[in-house]
Design a protein around this motif. Structure first.
Motif, PDB file in Angstrom:
ATOM      1  N   PHE A   1      -2.563  37.317   7.049  1.00  0.00           N
ATOM      2  CA  PHE A   1      -1.797  36.948   5.850  1.00  0.00           C
ATOM      3  C   PHE A   1      -1.610  35.426   5.858  1.00  0.00           C
ATOM      4  O   PHE A   1      -0.596  34.924   6.364  1.00  0.00           O
ATOM      5  N   PRO A   2      -2.580  34.680   5.336  1.00  0.00           N
ATOM      6  CA  PRO A   2      -2.466  33.224   5.356  1.00  0.00           C
ATOM      7  C   PRO A   2      -1.183  32.712   4.697  1.00  0.00           C
ATOM      8  O   PRO A   2      -0.691  31.631   5.040  1.00  0.00           O
ATOM      9  N   ASP A   3      -0.625  33.494   3.758  1.00  0.00           N
ATOM     10  CA  ASP A   3       0.594  33.082   3.061  1.00  0.00           C
ATOM     11  C   ASP A   3       1.833  33.771   3.627  1.00  0.00           C
ATOM     12  O   ASP A   3       2.790  34.028   2.906  1.00  0.00           O
ATOM     13  N   TRP A   4       1.837  34.046   4.934  1.00  0.00           N
ATOM     14  CA  TRP A   4       2.930  34.826   5.520  1.00  0.00           C
ATOM     15  C   TRP A   4       4.281  34.152   5.363  1.00  0.00           C
ATOM     16  O   TRP A   4       5.315  34.834   5.262  1.00  0.00           O
ATOM     17  N   ARG A   5       4.305  32.839   5.294  1.00  0.00           N
ATOM     18  CA  ARG A   5       5.591  32.153   5.107  1.00  0.00           C
ATOM     19  C   ARG A   5       6.159  32.459   3.722  1.00  0.00           C
ATOM     20  O   ARG A   5       7.350  32.762   3.581  1.00  0.00           O
ATOM     21  N   ASP A   6       5.315  32.405   2.716  1.00  0.00           N
ATOM     22  CA  ASP A   6       5.765  32.714   1.357  1.00  0.00           C
ATOM     23  C   ASP A   6       6.143  34.182   1.212  1.00  0.00           C
ATOM     24  O   ASP A   6       6.994  34.533   0.391  1.00  0.00           O
ATOM     25  N   LEU A   7       5.515  35.033   2.013  1.00  0.00           N
ATOM     26  CA  LEU A   7       5.797  36.468   1.946  1.00  0.00           C
ATOM     27  C   LEU A   7       7.042  36.853   2.748  1.00  0.00           C
ATOM     28  O   LEU A   7       7.432  38.024   2.735  1.00  0.00           O
ATOM     29  N   GLY A   8       7.633  35.888   3.441  1.00  0.00           N
ATOM     30  CA  GLY A   8       8.891  36.154   4.128  1.00  0.00           C
ATOM     31  C   GLY A   8       8.769  36.769   5.506  1.00  0.00           C
ATOM     32  O   GLY A   8       9.690  37.475   5.954  1.00  0.00           O
ATOM     33  N   ALA A   9       7.665  36.517   6.217  1.00  0.00           N
ATOM     34  CA  ALA A   9       7.547  37.024   7.586  1.00  0.00           C
ATOM     35  C   ALA A   9       8.681  36.464   8.434  1.00  0.00           C
ATOM     36  O   ALA A   9       9.033  35.280   8.317  1.00  0.00           O
ATOM     37  N   PRO A  10       9.275  37.292   9.311  1.00  0.00           N
ATOM     38  CA  PRO A  10      10.468  36.876  10.055  1.00  0.00           C
ATOM     39  C   PRO A  10      10.157  36.006  11.274  1.00  0.00           C
ATOM     40  O   PRO A  10      10.588  36.290  12.396  1.00  0.00           O
ATOM     41  N   LEU A  11       9.404  34.931  11.040  1.00  0.00           N
ATOM     42  CA  LEU A  11       9.172  33.913  12.059  1.00  0.00           C
ATOM     43  C   LEU A  11       9.865  32.642  11.576  1.00  0.00           C
ATOM     44  O   LEU A  11       9.285  31.841  10.837  1.00  0.00           O
ATOM     45  N   ASN A  12      11.121  32.497  11.972  1.00  0.00           N
ATOM     46  CA  ASN A  12      11.965  31.446  11.414  1.00  0.00           C
ATOM     47  C   ASN A  12      12.305  30.335  12.395  1.00  0.00           C
ATOM     48  O   ASN A  12      12.777  29.275  11.982  1.00  0.00           O
ATOM     49  N   THR A  13      12.076  30.579  13.691  1.00  0.00           N
ATOM     50  CA  THR A  13      12.492  29.606  14.704  1.00  0.00           C
ATOM     51  C   THR A  13      11.284  29.090  15.452  1.00  0.00           C
ATOM     52  O   THR A  13      10.753  29.750  16.349  1.00  0.00           O
ATOM     53  N   ALA A  14      10.832  27.913  15.069  1.00  0.00           N
ATOM     54  CA  ALA A  14       9.691  27.298  15.753  1.00  0.00           C
ATOM     55  C   ALA A  14      10.117  26.813  17.127  1.00  0.00           C
ATOM     56  O   ALA A  14      11.261  26.366  17.327  1.00  0.00           O
ATOM     57  N   VAL A  15       9.203  26.890  18.085  1.00  0.00           N
ATOM     58  CA  VAL A  15       9.486  26.381  19.426  1.00  0.00           C
ATOM     59  C   VAL A  15       9.644  24.864  19.343  1.00  0.00           C
ATOM     60  O   VAL A  15       8.797  24.168  18.785  1.00  0.00           O
ATOM     61  N   THR A  16      10.741  24.380  19.902  1.00  0.00           N
ATOM     62  CA  THR A  16      11.029  22.945  19.866  1.00  0.00           C
ATOM     63  C   THR A  16      10.849  22.269  21.216  1.00  0.00           C
ATOM     64  O   THR A  16      10.625  21.065  21.288  1.00  0.00           O
ATOM     65  N   GLU A  17      10.940  23.065  22.290  1.00  0.00           N
ATOM     66  CA  GLU A  17      10.828  22.474  23.631  1.00  0.00           C
ATOM     67  C   GLU A  17      10.453  23.555  24.639  1.00  0.00           C
ATOM     68  O   GLU A  17      10.939  24.674  24.572  1.00  0.00           O
ATOM     69  N   ASP A  18       9.575  23.178  25.570  1.00  0.00           N
ATOM     70  CA  ASP A  18       9.190  24.039  26.694  1.00  0.00           C
ATOM     71  C   ASP A  18       9.798  23.506  27.981  1.00  0.00           C
ATOM     72  O   ASP A  18       9.756  22.292  28.238  1.00  0.00           O
ATOM     73  N   ARG A  19      10.343  24.389  28.800  1.00  0.00           N
ATOM     74  CA  ARG A  19      10.791  24.002  30.133  1.00  0.00           C
ATOM     75  C   ARG A  19      10.329  25.064  31.124  1.00  0.00           C
ATOM     76  O   ARG A  19      10.454  26.257  30.862  1.00  0.00           O
ATOM     77  N   ILE A  20       9.821  24.617  32.257  1.00  0.00           N
ATOM     78  CA  ILE A  20       9.383  25.512  33.321  1.00  0.00           C
ATOM     79  C   ILE A  20      10.146  25.150  34.589  1.00  0.00           C
ATOM     80  O   ILE A  20      10.220  23.969  34.958  1.00  0.00           O
ATOM     81  N   TYR A  21      10.702  26.172  35.250  1.00  0.00           N
ATOM     82  CA  TYR A  21      11.487  25.935  36.456  1.00  0.00           C
ATOM     83  C   TYR A  21      10.989  26.794  37.608  1.00  0.00           C
ATOM     84  O   TYR A  21      10.496  27.911  37.409  1.00  0.00           O
ATOM     85  N   LEU A  22      11.163  26.286  38.804  1.00  0.00           N
ATOM     86  CA  LEU A  22      11.007  27.070  40.019  1.00  0.00           C
ATOM     87  C   LEU A  22      12.382  27.168  40.659  1.00  0.00           C
ATOM     88  O   LEU A  22      12.994  26.147  40.996  1.00  0.00           O
ATOM     89  N   LEU A  23      12.889  28.385  40.787  1.00  0.00           N
ATOM     90  CA  LEU A  23      14.196  28.601  41.401  1.00  0.00           C
ATOM     91  C   LEU A  23      14.005  28.726  42.911  1.00  0.00           C
ATOM     92  O   LEU A  23      13.340  29.642  43.386  1.00  0.00           O
ATOM     93  N   LYS A  24      14.612  27.812  43.656  1.00  0.00           N
ATOM     94  CA  LYS A  24      14.447  27.809  45.107  1.00  0.00           C
ATOM     95  C   LYS A  24      15.374  28.808  45.781  1.00  0.00           C
ATOM     96  O   LYS A  24      15.033  29.413  46.779  1.00  0.00           O
TER      97      LYS A  24
END
Length: 548
Positions: free
Chosen positions: A62-85
């Protein structure tokens, strides 16, 4: 009831196949009868995923999924990767040392359940018939003629059968759904997909499938602590030794976060409890500073197929196709399976429509699907990620991650070596006497909780007076074999408190609380004796996830 195509499972693969079939029929001005059967009470009720969604397949469907109201509203703004010691410290990994597959630029934090509900609306608008609350319980085969032995369709389960096997007052027999082609897209460790793989030996030339157990909670948190679009991944504590896995923390919309832990089901210590590992993980400062003062609103668990390219079975068989996570198309290097499942469904739809439009009456093996798959970006993506899981299993978290950085960041996933992992997950458990017990702390009711209160938040429900959908091949094995050798690990690997060993005056008893089952399929996978068989309960039973 007769259809051109019957699709089993209203997940991303099945719904994408349904939509693509009807789009082609519309464009060619042809009539096409397509139905989707879904065992959940509604579309999305059984859908559980992180989820960070890559929109590549959705862009095509659906190339026009935004206009059709697909529930993808929160774009990724930041990636963080951690190693818990340990239980208190964490080390953030520089982006340059993170495999490129873990980068999430252009992706979205979303509810996969809500995306499937939206896809179902699109499918119905295109003319697809969707039947929620009907569990496909049996594969039907042609019994004679030139199509003998090929898949004919499915039968849904009878309703109103009592626990004693008799017809109750509300008994309703199942339906036979016949099709020219049947698409199986039940999700990881699909009940019918498993049978088809065994019957047609679809996995005879590949590595065994490998699995992880994903446990997830949805939290409402303090708005001051909310960072929409922040995606956190990592590994390390609380998992130790030869236990692999990783955690996730996603900041979604409406001041909610998704927190979870994935544990590879090849772990060796039978005393390990994935549920309790997850509960104590949330007390680490990395999570506690986000969750403290918040409210847990939902809980769920689901096995994921993580064998990837090396474990893909043959997906074609006479009269049917095996799609999405039913086949194991999840890309574990990305920890994503939505876009890959959707693409497999779209390729299946194109292969099926091409056959039907050419006069095919059904029942054939669609080799054209294999060709389409082989020349698609889906094949290329899965091939490039073929070493990710085996590297972690063979070399451990640190060295395996280093291998994967070299493979993906320097070689683009085409390093001239292919690693394999040919041991079955269930065969990895060591005897309990050789392993150390885990002193799991009691839940505090603020960050950590018990199993029963968690299952309550999954809205799980089954009619009590029905045959158990958790079948033992041999009722003696839990106490005669599993208990003395592995301390009956079903008590711990099940994240819903389904299995118990109860001490009574007459002796010990193995109890199955089937009403608690969240349909994660872990028992079907991890039982060391392979004695537990998961079958579908009455349609509509199981969890009812609202926003997962």
């Amino acid at each position: 009831m007769a259809f051109d195509v019957v699709i089993v499972g209203a997940g991303p693969a099945g719904l994408s196949a349904a939509c693509r079939l009807m789009q082609q029929a519309r464009d060619a001005e042809r009539e096409l009868a397509v139905c989707v059967v879904e065992k959940g009470s509604e579309v999305g009720a059984h859908i559980l995923s992180g989820a960070v969604i890559e929109p590549r397949a959705l862009n095509e469907l659906f190339p026009d999924w935004r206009d059709l109201g697909a529930p993808l509203n929160t774009a990724v703004t930041e990636d963080r990767i951690y190693l818990l010691k340990d239980a208190d410290s964490a080390r953030r990994i520089p982006k340059a040392l993170v495999p490129k597959t873990m980068h999430n630029d252009g992706n979205y934090v979303a509810s996969l359940g809500n995306l499937c509900r939206w896809l179902a609306e699109r499918a119905e608008a295109l003319g697809v018939e969707i039947f929620p609350g009907f569990a496909a319980a049996e594969v039907l085969y042609h019994e004679d003629g030139p199509l003998k032995g090929s898949v004919k369709g499915v039968a849904t389960g009878d309703m109103g059968v009592t626990a004693s096997g008799e017809q109750g007052l509300n008994y309703m027999p199942g339906m036979e759904l016949h099709a020219r082609y049947t698409l199986f897209s039940e999700g990881c460790r699909g009940h019918l997909g498993k049978q088809l793989i065994e019957k047609f030996a679809l996995d005879k030339d590949v590595d065994p499938q490998h699995y992880g157990l994903g446990i997830k909670e949805l939290w409402d948190i303090d708005p001051a602590r909310h960072q929409p679009g922040l995606v956190v991944h990592g590994a390390g504590w609380p998992l130790e030794g030869d236990t692999n896995g990783g955690f996730f923390l996603y900041h979604a919309e409406d001041h909610q976060v998704v927190v979870g832990l994935i544990i590879d089901l090849n772990y060796r210590n039978p005393w390990l409890s994935p549920f309790d590992e997850f509960q104590r993980m949330k007390h680490h400062p990395l999570f506690a500073r986000t969750l403290e003062g918040g409210k847990r609103v939902s809980y769920g668990a689901r096995a994921i197929a993580k064998g990837g390219f090396n474990s893909l079975p043959k997906m074609t068989l006479p009269g049917a196709l095996l799609l999405g996570c039913d086949a194991g198309t999840l890309n574990f290097a990305k920890i994503k399976g939505t876009h890959t499942a959707m693409k497999s469904g779209m390729l299946a739809a194109e292969a099926v429509f091409e056959a039907l439009a050419g006069g095919d009456e059904g029942g054939q093996e669609l080799s054209v699907f294999s060709e389409k798959f082989r020349h698609s970006w889906l094949y290329d993506e899965l091939f490039r990620s073929r070493n990710f899981g085996p590297a972690l299993h063979r070399f451990g978290t640190v060295l395996g991650s280093a291998f994967n950085v070299i493979d993906h960041n320097l070689f683009g996933g085409k390093i001239p070596v292919t690693l394999h992992d040919r041991r079955q997950d269930h065969a990895e458990l060591k005897p309990a006497a050789e392993c150390q017990r885990f002193p799991y702390p009691k839940p505090d009711g603020k960050l950590s909780f018990d199993k029963l209160s968690s299952v309550f938040l999954s809205n799980t429900n089954h009619e009590e007076d029905q045959p158990s959908h958790l079948r033992l091949k041999d009722a003696q094995i839990p106490l005669s074999t599993n208990l003395p050798k592995w301390a009956e690990p079903a008590q711990r690997y099940c994240p819903a408190g389904v299995y118990e060993v109860i001490d009574e005056a007459e002796g010990r008893r193995f109890q199955i609380n089937a009403q608690n089952c969240v349909h994660c399929k872990t028992c079907d996978i991890k039982d060391p004796s392979q004695n537990i068989r998961w079958v579908v309960p009455e349609g509509g039973g199981g969890p009812n996830y609202p926003n997962m």
